[in-house]
Motif scaffolding. Structure first.
Motif, PDB file in Angstrom:
ATOM      1  N   PHE A  52     -21.529 -54.981 -38.655  1.00  0.00           N
ATOM      2  CA  PHE A  52     -20.083 -54.872 -38.509  1.00  0.00           C
ATOM      3  C   PHE A  52     -19.742 -55.230 -37.076  1.00  0.00           C
ATOM      4  N   ARG A  53     -18.665 -55.977 -36.925  1.00  0.00           N
ATOM      5  CA  ARG A  53     -18.208 -56.382 -35.608  1.00  0.00           C
ATOM      6  C   ARG A  53     -17.184 -55.356 -35.127  1.00  0.00           C
ATOM      7  N   GLY A  96      -7.903 -53.392 -42.838  1.00  0.00           N
ATOM      8  CA  GLY A  96      -7.882 -54.564 -43.707  1.00  0.00           C
ATOM      9  C   GLY A  96      -9.289 -55.009 -44.022  1.00  0.00           C
ATOM     10  N   SER A  97      -9.485 -55.479 -45.249  1.00  0.00           N
ATOM     11  CA  SER A  97     -10.799 -55.967 -45.629  1.00  0.00           C
ATOM     12  C   SER A  97     -10.920 -57.427 -45.247  1.00  0.00           C
ATOM     13  N   ASN A  98     -12.023 -57.720 -44.585  1.00  0.00           N
ATOM     14  CA  ASN A  98     -12.290 -59.117 -44.231  1.00  0.00           C
ATOM     15  C   ASN A  98     -12.519 -59.963 -45.476  1.00  0.00           C
ATOM     16  N   SER A  99     -12.921 -59.293 -46.539  1.00  0.00           N
ATOM     17  CA  SER A  99     -13.336 -59.993 -47.739  1.00  0.00           C
ATOM     18  C   SER A  99     -12.236 -59.876 -48.787  1.00  0.00           C
ATOM     19  N   ARG A 109     -20.644 -58.263 -46.829  1.00  0.00           N
ATOM     20  CA  ARG A 109     -19.215 -58.326 -46.518  1.00  0.00           C
ATOM     21  C   ARG A 109     -18.510 -56.990 -46.719  1.00  0.00           C
ATOM     22  N   ALA A 110     -19.133 -56.114 -47.510  1.00  0.00           N
ATOM     23  CA  ALA A 110     -18.465 -54.843 -47.814  1.00  0.00           C
ATOM     24  C   ALA A 110     -18.282 -54.034 -46.542  1.00  0.00           C
ATOM     25  N   GLY A 111     -17.059 -53.709 -46.253  1.00  0.00           N
ATOM     26  CA  GLY A 111     -16.769 -52.901 -45.072  1.00  0.00           C
ATOM     27  C   GLY A 111     -16.510 -53.711 -43.818  1.00  0.00           C
ATOM     28  N   THR A 112     -16.694 -55.045 -43.882  1.00  0.00           N
ATOM     29  CA  THR A 112     -16.339 -55.833 -42.708  1.00  0.00           C
ATOM     30  C   THR A 112     -14.814 -55.908 -42.620  1.00  0.00           C
ATOM     31  N   ALA A 113     -14.334 -55.807 -41.403  1.00  0.00           N
ATOM     32  CA  ALA A 113     -12.887 -55.793 -41.191  1.00  0.00           C
ATOM     33  C   ALA A 113     -12.610 -56.388 -39.816  1.00  0.00           C
ATOM     34  N   TYR A 141     -18.759 -48.749 -50.062  1.00  0.00           N
ATOM     35  CA  TYR A 141     -18.047 -47.999 -49.008  1.00  0.00           C
ATOM     36  C   TYR A 141     -18.634 -46.605 -48.799  1.00  0.00           C
ATOM     37  N   ASN A 142     -19.099 -45.971 -49.894  1.00  0.00           N
ATOM     38  CA  ASN A 142     -19.636 -44.618 -49.751  1.00  0.00           C
ATOM     39  C   ASN A 142     -20.912 -44.572 -48.912  1.00  0.00           C
ATOM     40  N   GLY A 143     -21.416 -45.729 -48.585  1.00  0.00           N
ATOM     41  CA  GLY A 143     -22.534 -45.807 -47.637  1.00  0.00           C
ATOM     42  C   GLY A 143     -22.103 -46.431 -46.331  1.00  0.00           C
ATOM     43  N   VAL A 144     -21.587 -47.658 -46.419  1.00  0.00           N
ATOM     44  CA  VAL A 144     -21.419 -48.431 -45.183  1.00  0.00           C
ATOM     45  C   VAL A 144     -20.314 -47.899 -44.283  1.00  0.00           C
TER      46      VAL A 144
END
Lengths: 327, 157, 774
Positions: free
Chosen positions: C405-406, C448-451, C613-617, C328-331
């Motif tokens: 990311f969408r 919300g986290s997609n993952s 997946r990190a950060g996908t929501a 998260y600290n990047g994406v």
């Protein structure tokens, strides 16, 4: 959290208190408002086997323009608007003590004799045991000033500086009777930082007396802290006196929150009497007070900052000093 | 003086007698012995205000009050501040304004605000801020609490 | 006051008081510590006084022999490791083999009362070997003498390293007209909810274990209990009473919860563990102390060309959510602006300190501060207004970021426009006198986290059950966890909205794993979006059956009917209707009480690379805040008198709650700017108390103006997105940039305490760089 067992005493007269205090010497604490003592007891800091509650001693209550009972609650002084108008600097200090809920129980005497504070002292038994106990409680070393032989915990009462500049006197009852001494003489700079007053076994602080001040006296107390509530002073500056641009008729200045005891700087202010209070004079005074105080790193804000603020707060206290309507 | 002598005081308008050792603080007596759990324990050290009750009408930190010292006095808790049915004006305003979120600090705020409005029925905003500055709330940023107290002051007039 | 547009809904979009409000204002709401069970005893924990030590041997005989002691536990009894993320199970209920920080749990006692329990703890004797203390994360970046965990990368204390590169950052910087760099340093901060953690556990002779706990995520607790205690989940019942705030601090399954259950199993008695405030600070899981380094490149027109970001994140003793944090600290830099080239290196390093974890706006807060301050520096270099720079680069709706990311809905441009106007920006920026200033800060966060943790994407992340019987009351079951944010209220309101009934008919049931269907709980700002969709689906399914029954009663085709207030009737024929109760009773003729279920699955999204997946929501929130500051340049103290907060949470379904979340977020964000910090001397926490941890007071709060400008999100329930965490983020850079406007210093170290302000002013003065004539 729990308190260790103690015996609770509830005397109703000053004489009874003095008798108890003499008998229990060294094995008791007075319980005034409890807002400073009981957190320390819950952290098992120097808890004693006896508590002498002063709650029921009528003589310790009440206040007038010239006398504050030691057990008078800060909230009651705060609520007295007439008192507020006549004692501006003192009211500043009272209103800035801790929080309204603390002031609701906290007392004049309790604040004058509030325990000193330090990041390495005001901690739980567990916390202190993990570091090694310090000389103020259960141990023999100092974590702030290595090799120190005395304690550097910070005096954290707000009322003392504000009362010192009003030439307040304290009335003390003891085994040999009553006596009055200047508030400044209550605090003992010759102590080890742990014993800080000249109160002897059996002594009880009964009241604070406020002598009449010079006509037109102004006063101000300014407190440095991170938040406008809760926090103990990181610095407290009090000034009081009567002056105008022509001439200083009287002047007192005291500082708390930076050292083990509050200090008054008469040797700096006395020479100003009779001279005009110029901005330069105030600046010189502020710089000299700043030069003299020696905070250590045992509170939230760093000591170099607190020291730098001494000068600023002295200048501001002068600028903001307000006149009390009754001298 | 026996260490477990009977303590008698008025609690929410009714006399009570309860054994109480000296080291017991009022908060423990209320929550554990008397099972009045509306008064909350947030820090036990006087630094959150969740445990505020009224002692002789005065807002008081019950975690820093020896229970034995309320002997003969009158204690009002959040349960006593609440009417038997419904809500008092402060409580109703807290609900209407969303001044509760997690609700853990709320009894302390309600007690403090109730005492404020009894002594100062029309407080200014600054007076409200000052009066509640010994109660911590981590959810609301205090904004809706202040609005609720202002509203309750108007309603009570 | 927020902007207000009347919406198409009867309840949703209005100001809906919290359904449990009356219980909370009267002290009747039941929190964990309010629970009393017959024969209940006390559990207490022994904490490590050593920052890092090998536990060579332990002697509990004396403690066990003390009258009143019913059990003494050490780490060997339940040594199975656990952790919130399945890939980093590095915690144990009680330390096994080593203690890793001052405060780590090394033994536990159950006794008849607190005093006996504490006495027993003092009788537990450890023989230990002191191990090296690692209090500086930099010291753990290479091979160390004694790694805190065996799983550290190549013998170091690095728990997780993330390296990502999209596009060509070096080329972007090579062709840039302007580049800027900002290095931020952030103290750890903690949640400081008012309710200390508490757990009650009871093992009963029927072979079952019941655990009441102050948790945000009952389901993860349920799983961890099962894993560590080796009891199948169906024999464990987890109940969530009211929770007095969480903010992420009650989202991990926590060791004391497992210890409490273990003590209940060992003793056969109900056991309560209640934390002192100091315990809460040691448990921490707050925002990571962080050092980041943000470089941004742009062309001469102000189009962003690339980000190059590094972060060193201090994890403390455990992994917790740390792998997620490191990503998260990047994406989370991927919005709210278009970033065509992106490189990130993040390292999370174990230290011998209380564990860091997830705290409100997890992973997005410290990063955002540095980006937004860098962007203002960029705007200054370009000679452009900070708003114009951001408007030029705003992510468009229905787009894809370079890391896939969408992005669906975004009202970011509306946020910027609204807050610029309401704050009077153009008249204030660089025009207020020295010491006063305004600053813009923006925000972007996952809805919300997609993952989901522990689930395959095929499993729903939220399920809601409804039951309605003769009385016409609607019972709602779901494991979503209301921790004060108002999710029970929203759940009730959605059901009432769909069914057309009064809110008082809907009763949201206490979370109880025996009856509540799984919802992943309150973290990653997921509840409104996911639970809301599940609730809507459940309510619509129930509604359809009521409409069918009404159609039979009225003898009209179902398609011609519509749901009105407490009734179902023929569209356009006000006289042709049946009441809700009549429709219900008609529907019950065939089946008895009606039940319905709804669920939410996040759609498939994201790339296929490692960490994609990190950060996908399923949606993202957007924010633009303007803060005004007033600096006392002689003392360094400052105030934030005003703050304008434009926020895109899609449609605000409960304005009261959305405002409450924004106001509370601003308060928490201001705390991190103005004074909150976990202060350490080496590994020792100096301020584990609410006196010395400086949460802001009412007098420090600005006058807040909230601007809710979001358009409906296409997938959010009734168009809604998150409002629980994102609103915190923009607070920090808005103040940071306002301080620059006020005094010409970009403060890089948080909290920005008065002494740091003065130091900044001193440095500026020493460089003879006047600002606004001063």
């Amino acid at each position: 959290m729990h308190l260790d067992p103690f015996e609770l005493h509830r005397p109703t007269t000053v004489d009874e208190v003095v008798r108890l205090a003499t008998e229990l010497a060294g094995r008791f604490d007075y319980l005034a408002g409890g807002t400073d003592l009981l957190p320390n007891y819950k952290m098992h800091l120097n808890a004693k086997p006896h508590l002498v509650a002063l709650e029921d001693v009528r003589e310790l209550r009440g206040h007038s323009d010239s006398r504050l009972g030691a057990m008078e609650r800060l909230a009651d002084l705060e609520a007295d608007r007439t008192f507020g108008r006549t004692h501006p600097g003192l009211t500043d200090a009272i209103g800035e003590v801790a929080t309204p809920l603390v002031r609701s129980s906290g007392t004049v005497g309790g604040n004058l004799l509030v325990d000193t504070r330090c990041f390495f002292f005001n901690q739980s038994y567990f916390w202190r045991s993990s570091l090694g106990f310090c000389l103020k409680a259960d141990g023999d070393r100092c974590h702030v000033v290595p090799q120190a032989e005395r304690c550097y915990a910070t005096f954290s009462g707000d009322l003392a500086p504000a009362l010192l500049v009003l030439d307040a006197e304290v009335e003390v009852a003891g085994p040999s009777g009553r006596r009055r001494l200047p508030l400044g003489a209550l605090y003992d700079p010759g102590g080890d930082g742990i014993r800080r007053t000249r109160l002897a076994p059996g002594d009880l602080l009964v009241a604070v007396h406020l002598p009449p001040g010079p006509p037109g006296r102004r006063a101000r107390y300014k407190k440095l802290r991170v938040r406008p509530s809760y926090d103990f002073p990181e610095l407290g500056v009090a000034v009081a006196g009567a002056w105008d641009s022509e001439r200083v008729r009287s002047l007192r200045l005291a500082v708390g929150g930076v050292e083990t005891l509050p200090r008054r700087f008469d040797d700096l202010t006395d020479p100003l009497v009779g001279t005009p209070l110029t901005p330069e004079a105030v600046n010189r005074l502020a710089d000299e007070v700043q030069r003299r105080v020696r905070p250590v790193h045992n509170t939230f804000l760093p000591p170099d900052y607190r020291r730098r603020m001494v000068g600023v707060y002295v200048r501001r206290a002068f600028a903001e000093a307000r006149e009390g309507s009754a001298g | 003086m026996s260490s477990r002598e009977l303590l008698s005081f008025r609690l929410n308008g009714h006399p009570v007698e309860v054994p109480c050792p000296s080291p017991r603080v009022l908060l423990d007596l209320l929550r554990e012995d008397l099972r009045l759990t509306g008064t909350k324990r947030g820090c036990d050290l006087g630094t959150c205000g969740c445990c505020a009750v009224l002692v002789d009408g005065r807002p008081t930190l019950s975690c820093l009050t020896l229970a034995r010292l309320v002997d003969g006095r009158s204690v009002e808790t959040i349960e006593g501040v609440s009417p038997p049915r419904g809500l008092n004006p402060v409580q109703a305003a807290f609900v209407a304004h969303g001044a509760t979120q997690c609700g853990f600090c709320t009894p302390g705020f309600v007690v403090t605000a109730t005492a404020l409005l009894r002594s100062n029925p029309r407080p200014s905003r600054a007076e409200i801020e000052r009066a509640i500055s010994g109660n911590l709330c981590r959810c609301t940023g205090y904004i809706k609490i202040i609005e609720a107290i202002e509203d309750a002051a108007r309603t009570e007039e | 006051m927020p902007s207000s547009e009347p919406g198409p809904y009867r309840l949703l979009g209005g100001r809906i008081p919290y359904v449990e409000g009356p219980l909370k204002v009267t002290g009747r709401a039941e929190y964990t510590d309010d629970i009393q069970r017959p024969g209940m005893i006390v559990g207490r924990l022994l904490r490590s006084p050593w920052p890092h030590a090998r536990l060579l041997s332990v002697d509990v005989r004396e403690a066990r022999a003390l009258p009143g002691v019913l059990a003494v536990l050490t780490g060997d009894r339940y040594p199975t490791p656990f952790g919130v993320l399945p890939i980093t199970h590095d915690e144990t209920a009680i330390a096994v083999g080593k203690a890793r920080y001052i405060g780590d749990i090394v033994a536990a006692v159950a006794a008849t009362d607190e005093l006996t329990a504490e006495k027993a703890l003092s009788l537990v004797r450890f023989e230990v070997e002191p191990l090296p203390e690692y209090s500086d994360p930099r010291s753990g970046l290479s091979k160390v003498a004694e790694p805190i965990h065996a799983r550290g990368l190549l013998g170091s204390n690095i728990q997780k390293e993330v390296v990502q590169h999209f596009g060509d950052v070096d080329a972007a910087f090579a062709r840039a007209a302007v580049t800027v760099r900002f290095r931020g340093r952030f103290a750890g901060v903690t949640h400081a909810f008012t309710e200390p953690m508490a757990t009650v556990a009871e093992a009963t002779p029927d072979g079952r274990l019941t655990v009441w706990s102050a948790t945000q995520v009952p389901h993860y607790l349920h799983r961890a209990l099962s894993e560590v205690l080796e009891i199948p989940m169906h024999r464990i019942r987890v109940i969530k009473p009211e929770v007095g705030g969480g903010f992420g601090g009650k989202s991990d399954p926590l060791p004391h919860e497992i210890v409490c259950a273990a003590l209940a199993l060992e003793t056969g008695r109900p056991v309560k563990i209640l934390f002192d405030r100091e315990d809460v600070f040691y448990t921490n899981h707050g925002r990571h102390p962080t050092q980041n380094d943000v470089r941004i490149a742009a062309d001469a027109d102000g189009n962003l060309l690339g980000y190059d970001i590094e972060a060193l994140i201090e994890g403390g003793a455990w992994s917790s959510f740390g792998t997620v944090t490191t990503y998260y600290n990047g994406v989370l830099a991927m919005g709210p602006y278009r970033v065509p080239n992106f490189r990130y290196k993040g390292q999370r390093v174990y230290t011998t300190k209380p564990p860091s974890g997830a705290m409100r706006a997890h992973g997005g807060t410290n990063l955002r501060y540095s980006i937004e301050l860098a962007l203002d520096a960029l705007a200054e270099k370009l000679g452009t207004d900070p708003f114009d720079l951001r408007l030029r680069n705003a992510l468009p709706p229905n787009s894809t970021t370079i890391n896939q990311f969408r992005i669906t809905s975004t009202s970011f441009v509306k946020c910027l426009t609204a807050v610029r106007e309401r704050s009077g920006w153009d008249a204030k920026f660089r025009r207020l006198p020295y010491g006063r200033g305004v600053g813009l800060g923006c925000g972007f966060y996952i809805s919300g986290s997609n993952s989901p943790i522990h689930f395959t994407p095929k499993m729903p992340q939220s399920t809601v059950h409804l039951k309605v019987d003769m009385d016409g009351g609607i019972a709602v079951h779901s494991m979503q966890a209301d921790i004060g944010q108002g999710s029970n209220t929203l759940l009730a309101a959605i059901v009432a909205e769909v069914l057309g009934v009064d809110l008082e008919r809907v009763h949201v049931q206490r979370v109880d794993s025996d009856v509540s269907p799984v919802d992943l709980g309150s973290y990653s700002s997921r509840v409104t979006f996911m639970m809301g969709n599940a609730a809507r689906e459940a309510a619509e399914s129930l509604r359809d059956r009521l409409v069918a029954a009404a159609a039979r009663t009225l003898g009209e085709p179902a398609e011609t009917l519509e749901v009105g207030h407490e009734r179902i009737g023929v569209r356009g024929r006000p006289d042709r209707f049946v009441t809700f109760l009549d429709a219900l009773h008609a529907a019950m003729e065939t089946s008895g009480a009606l039940t319905a279920s709804g669920s939410y699955r996040s759609p498939t999204m994201g790339g296929t690379f490692k960490g994609a997946r990190a950060g996908t929501a399923p949606a993202y929130s957007f924010a633009a805040y303007v803060a005004e500051v007033d600096v006392d340049v002689e003392t360094g103290a400052y105030r934030v008198p005003r703050l304008w907060a434009a926020f895109d949470c899609g449609r605000a379904l409960n304005r009261l709650a959305v405002e409450g979340q924004i106001e509370g977020s601003i308060h928490m964000g201001l705390g991190q700017v103005m004074g909150e910090s976990m202060n350490y001397r080496s590994s020792r926490l100096l301020n584990p108390s609410l006196l010395e941890y400086k949460i802001p007071m009412p007098q420090q709060m600005p006058k807040v103006e909230i601007l809710l400008v979001g358009d409906d999100d296409p997938e959010g329930p009734f168009g809604a997105k998150e409002a629980g965490e994102g609103p915190l983020i923009a607070t920090l850079p808005a103040v940071g940039n306002a301080l620059y406007d006020a005094v010409g210093v970009r403060f890089s170290e948080l909290p920005i305490t008065p002494d740091r302000v003065l130091r900044g002013l001193d440095l500026r003065a020493a460089e003879h760089r006047p600002w606004k004539g001063a």
